[in-house]
Design a protein around this motif. Sequence first.
Motif, PDB file in Angstrom:
ATOM      1  N   LEU A 155      39.816  20.683 -85.561  1.00 47.47           N
ATOM      2  CA  LEU A 155      38.555  20.225 -84.973  1.00 47.47           C
ATOM      3  C   LEU A 155      37.981  21.245 -83.996  1.00 47.47           C
ATOM      4  O   LEU A 155      36.761  21.352 -83.858  1.00 47.47           O
ATOM      5  CB  LEU A 155      38.753  18.876 -84.294  1.00 47.47           C
ATOM      6  N   CYS A 156      38.830  22.012 -83.325  1.00 49.85           N
ATOM      7  CA  CYS A 156      38.336  23.115 -82.483  1.00 49.85           C
ATOM      8  C   CYS A 156      37.634  24.162 -83.339  1.00 49.85           C
ATOM      9  O   CYS A 156      36.581  24.690 -82.961  1.00 49.85           O
ATOM     10  CB  CYS A 156      39.481  23.761 -81.713  1.00 49.85           C
ATOM     11  N   GLY A 157      38.217  24.449 -84.491  1.00 50.56           N
ATOM     12  CA  GLY A 157      37.571  25.379 -85.421  1.00 50.56           C
ATOM     13  C   GLY A 157      36.253  24.843 -85.944  1.00 50.56           C
ATOM     14  O   GLY A 157      35.278  25.590 -86.076  1.00 50.56           O
ATOM     15  N   ALA A 158      36.208  23.543 -86.233  1.00 53.67           N
ATOM     16  CA  ALA A 158      34.958  22.936 -86.693  1.00 53.67           C
ATOM     17  C   ALA A 158      33.893  22.973 -85.603  1.00 53.67           C
ATOM     18  O   ALA A 158      32.706  23.217 -85.878  1.00 53.67           O
ATOM     19  CB  ALA A 158      35.201  21.497 -87.143  1.00 53.67           C
ATOM     20  N   SER A 159      34.307  22.768 -84.364  1.00 48.78           N
ATOM     21  CA  SER A 159      33.369  22.839 -83.254  1.00 48.78           C
ATOM     22  C   SER A 159      32.841  24.261 -83.069  1.00 48.78           C
ATOM     23  O   SER A 159      31.644  24.467 -82.857  1.00 48.78           O
ATOM     24  CB  SER A 159      34.039  22.359 -81.975  1.00 48.78           C
ATOM     25  N   ALA A 160      33.732  25.240 -83.162  1.00 51.90           N
ATOM     26  CA  ALA A 160      33.295  26.643 -83.047  1.00 51.90           C
ATOM     27  C   ALA A 160      32.355  27.011 -84.187  1.00 51.90           C
ATOM     28  O   ALA A 160      31.350  27.707 -83.975  1.00 51.90           O
ATOM     29  CB  ALA A 160      34.509  27.567 -83.039  1.00 51.90           C
TER      30      ALA A 160
END
Length: 80
Positions: free
Chosen positions: A62-67
């Motif tokens: 989810l951090c990657g999706a946010s980035a």
Amino acid sequence: MTWISVATFVAVFIAVAGLCFGLPDRWICALLALATLAAGCQAAVRGSVLWSTVFLVGGAALCGASAHAIVTSRRTRSPR
């Protein structure tokens, strides 16, 4: 109920409420990443290796999706 659990529930509630009211994707993904990472920390404190691994990997995704949402929103707004 610990304060980490309360923080997790609050972050998920804000993300779902933001989803209903049109909050940008980058904020929703960031709030869900925060919630899953907090749940992973809670599971690690309780000693559950499987659940802490699942939550921490999900939080990283989810951090990657946010980035990704941040980068794509900046690309579409750039005047060039």
